[in-house]
Design an enzyme around this catalytic site. Structure first.
Site, mmCIF file in Angstrom:
data_model
loop_
_atom_site.group_PDB
_atom_site.id
_atom_site.type_symbol
_atom_site.label_atom_id
_atom_site.label_comp_id
_atom_site.label_asym_id
_atom_site.label_seq_id
_atom_site.Cartn_x
_atom_site.Cartn_y
_atom_site.Cartn_z
ATOM 1 N N TYR A 60 -11.369 8.466 34.171
ATOM 2 C CA TYR A 60 -10.511 7.914 35.230
ATOM 3 C C TYR A 60 -11.115 8.210 36.589
ATOM 4 O O TYR A 60 -11.657 9.288 36.819
ATOM 5 C CB TYR A 60 -9.117 8.541 35.175
ATOM 6 N N GLU A 62 -9.343 6.987 39.760
ATOM 7 C CA GLU A 62 -8.445 6.403 40.767
ATOM 8 C C GLU A 62 -8.854 6.845 42.166
ATOM 9 O O GLU A 62 -9.176 8.022 42.388
ATOM 10 C CB GLU A 62 -6.994 6.839 40.541
ATOM 11 N N THR A 233 -15.519 -13.691 40.844
ATOM 12 C CA THR A 233 -15.688 -12.988 39.577
ATOM 13 C C THR A 233 -17.181 -12.715 39.411
ATOM 14 O O THR A 233 -18.014 -13.310 40.092
ATOM 15 C CB THR A 233 -15.141 -13.807 38.393
ATOM 16 N N LYS A 236 -19.850 -15.086 35.971
ATOM 17 C CA LYS A 236 -20.201 -16.513 35.848
ATOM 18 C C LYS A 236 -21.649 -16.694 36.316
ATOM 19 O O LYS A 236 -22.556 -16.185 35.658
ATOM 20 C CB LYS A 236 -19.190 -17.342 36.645
ATOM 21 N N ARG A 242 -17.745 -8.948 32.902
ATOM 22 C CA ARG A 242 -16.483 -9.542 33.360
ATOM 23 C C ARG A 242 -15.927 -8.626 34.443
ATOM 24 O O ARG A 242 -15.904 -7.411 34.312
ATOM 25 C CB ARG A 242 -15.493 -9.648 32.207
HETATM 26 N N1 DSN Z 1 -11.531 -19.845 33.211
HETATM 27 C C1 DSN Z 1 -12.411 -20.072 34.335
HETATM 28 C C2 DSN Z 1 -12.995 -21.444 34.314
HETATM 29 O O1 DSN Z 1 -13.349 -21.862 33.233
HETATM 30 O O2 DSN Z 1 -13.134 -22.104 35.324
HETATM 31 C C3 DSN Z 1 -11.839 -19.745 35.624
HETATM 32 O O3 DSN Z 1 -11.058 -18.641 35.592
#
Ligand code: DSN
Length: 421
Positions: A60, A62, A233, A236, A242
Site C-alpha cells: 500500500y 496511499e 489512459t 492504448k 492498463r
Molecule cells: N473501451 C475503449 C474504446 O474501445 O474506445 C474506451 O474506453
C-alpha cells in the site's frame, strides 16, 4: 523460469491452478494467431509485463511521494517520482498525477476536483464519437453533472465548431471537454480553447486513444494550445499497462491530486505506476516516435485502400489511428454480423455506432478499425493494403477460407514482440 516471460520467477501456477494457466496459454495463442484491429487495444512491452507481475503489487502506498501514510516507501516514492517526471516531459505539462486506476476514475477525478455537482460540461456526444465517461446519460457522471453534447455535422461528419461555439455561448459551461473514442480526425485545440475562453471555461482534453501519438510527436498536443487538463489512459497507443494519468497546469495541481487521492481512490497500484514509468521512458525514444508516425501512416493507407475498394468511411478517411466503416447499407449487413465474420477469419474488430445511426447499438451500421496493434507487430503500408483487401472480401461475402489462411500467414510473419510462441 516462467514459460510465458522468461525473466519472471518460477511459479506453481500450472499445477496449482491449471484452469487459469490454460486460459492464459489460450489467450497467448489467440493473440498470436489473430490480428488485433481494435483501435483502443495494443500489445504492451515485455518490460511492462515484468513490472506489472512484480512484487510491487504487495504494498500500500496511499498518499504521494514524501507524504505517505504507511512505512516502507523508499522505492515507491522513487518509482512514482520518475513516472511523474516522465509524464510531465512527454505531455509538456507543469504537473502530473499517475495514480488513476484507469480511464473512468481518471476522468471522474478531474470532474470532481475542478467542478461542483450540477455544473455544466460541454462534451462530444457518445453516438457521434465521444466517450461513455464524457457524460453519456447511462453513466453516473451523466447524472451528477449537467452535460451538454456537441455533435459532428452533415455528410462530412466532422466536428461542427460553430455548434460548439453556439452551445458554449448559450450554456456557459464551466468546462469544455474534447476527446473521442471513434472520431478519425485531428482536433483543432486552439479553436476549442478560444471558444472556452469566451465564457471563462476550463479546457480538458481526454486523449486516451491518441496519448501515445501525442507523446510520440505524431499528433498535436492540447497542452501546447494552452489547455488546462489532459487525461489519457496508458494502455492504448501509449502501449503501457492498463491505467490512466492526468497532467495539468500548476494552478490546478493540488485540486487534481486531492481528487484522485483521497477523493476517489485509496492505495495506488504501484506495479501499474512502475509499468507506466517504463512505457513513458519508451515513449521518449526515437523508435517510439517512428512507431507513432507509422501508426498514423498505416491508418491512412488502410483508409485509402478501403476507399479505393468502395467502402464508405465516416469523414472520408482518417488523420489518426482509427477508421469507422459504414458497412450496413452498402453491404446489406450490420456491424455485429461483420464483427463476427471478421473474427471467424482472425481479424479482431468492434462494431460501432455511426453518427445518427438508424440502427441499435448492438447491431449498429459501423465497424471501427485501428492500426496501433498491427503496427506494434511491425506491419507497414503493403500489409495495410492486404488487410483492406481481406476485409473487403468478407464484406462482399466471399469465401472466408483463403482470407483466414492469409490472416494466419500474416500473424506468423509478424509475431507479437517479446511473446514466446
Ligand atoms: N473501451 C475503449 C474504446 O474501445 O474506445 C474506451 O474506453
Amino acid at each position: 523460469m516462467n514459460e510465458f516471460f522468461p525473466s519472471l520467477h518460477h511459479t506453481d501456477l500450472p499445477s496449482f491452478d491449471p484452469e487459469i494457466h490454460q486460459a492464459i496459454r489460450g489467450e497467448i495463442g489467440r493473440q498470436a494467431r489473430t490480428l488485433t484491429l481494435i483501435a483502443s487495444e495494443n500489445h504492451t512491452y515485455p518490460e511492462v509485463l515484468e513490472t506489472n507481475g512484480s512484487i510491487l503489487t504487495d504494498k500500500y502506498a496511499e498518499g504521494y511521494p514524501g507524504r505517505r501514510y504507511y512505512a516502507g516507501q523508499q522505492y515507491y516514492d522513487e518509482i512514482e517520482n520518475i513516472a511523474i517526471e516522465r509524464a510531465r516531459t512527454c505531455f509538456r505539462a507543469d504537473h502530473a498525477n499517475v495514480q488513476p486506476l484507469s480511464g473512468s476514475p481518471m476522468n471522474q477525478a478531474v470532474y470532481f476536483g475542478l467542478l461542483e455537482p450540477g455544473d455544466t460540461i460541454l462534451a462530444m456526444d457518445l453516438t457521434h464519437g465521444g466517450h461513455l465517461t464524457h457524460g453519456a446519460p447511462v453513466s453516473h457522471m451523466g447524472k451528477i453533472f449537467n452535460f451538454i453534447r456537441y455533435r459532428t455535422k452533415g455528410p462530412e461528419g466532422t466536428i461542427d465548431l460553430d455548434e460548439v461555439r453556439r452551445l458554449t455561448r448559450r450554456h456557459e459551461p464551466k468546462m469544455v471537454l474534447c476527446g473521442h473514442s471513434s472520431y478519425p480526425r485531428e482536433l483543432d485545440y486552439s479553436a476549442f480553447k478560444a471558444i472556452a475562453d469566451e465564457v471563462g471555461a476550463l479546457t480538458m482534453a481526454d486523449v486516451s486513444h491518441i496519448g501515445g501519438l501525442i507523446a510520440g510527436g505524431a499528433l498535436a498536443n492540447p497542452m501546447e494550445a494552452g489547455f488546462d487538463v489532459l487525461t489519457t489512459t496508458t494502455h492504448k497507443t501509449l502501449r503501457g499497462p492498463r491505467g490512466g494519468l492526468i497532467v495539468c497546469t500548476r494552478e490546478l495541481a493540488k485540486k487534481v491530486d486531492a481528487a484522485v487521492f483521497p477523493g476517489l481512490q485509496g492505495g495506488p497500484h504501484m506495479h501499474q505506476v512502475a509499468g507506466i514509468a517504463v512505457a513513458l521512458r519508451k515513449a521518449m525514444t526515437e523508435p517510439f516516435r517512428a512507431y507513432a508516425r507509422h501508426v498514423v501512416q498505416n491508418a491512412a493507407t488502410l483508409g485509402e485502400s478501403l476507399s479505393s475498394l468502395d467502402v464508405p468511411l465516416i469523414t472520408g478517411g482518417t488523420e489518426n489511428h482509427l477508421l469507422v466503416l459504414d458497412v450496413a447499407d452498402r453491404f446489406n449487413t450490420d456491424g455485429d454480423e461483420i464483427q463476427k465474420k471478421l473474427e471467424a477469419v482472425g481479424l479482431i474488430t468492434n462494431k460501432q455506432l455511426i453518427p445518427d445511426d438508424p440502427r441499435p447499438p448492438l447491431r449498429p451500421s459501423g465497424i471501427r478499425l485501428g492500426t496501433p496493434a498491427v503496427t506494434t507487430r511491425g506491419m507497414g503500408p503493403s500489409e495495410m493494403s492486404t488487410l483492406a483487401s481481406l476485409i473487403v472480401q468478407i464484406l462482399r461475402n466471399e469465401d472466408p477460407g483463403p482470407v483466414a489462411q492469409e490472416v494466419s500467414a500474416l500473424a506468423t510473419r509478424f509475431p507479437i514482440p517479446g511473446l514466446a510462441p
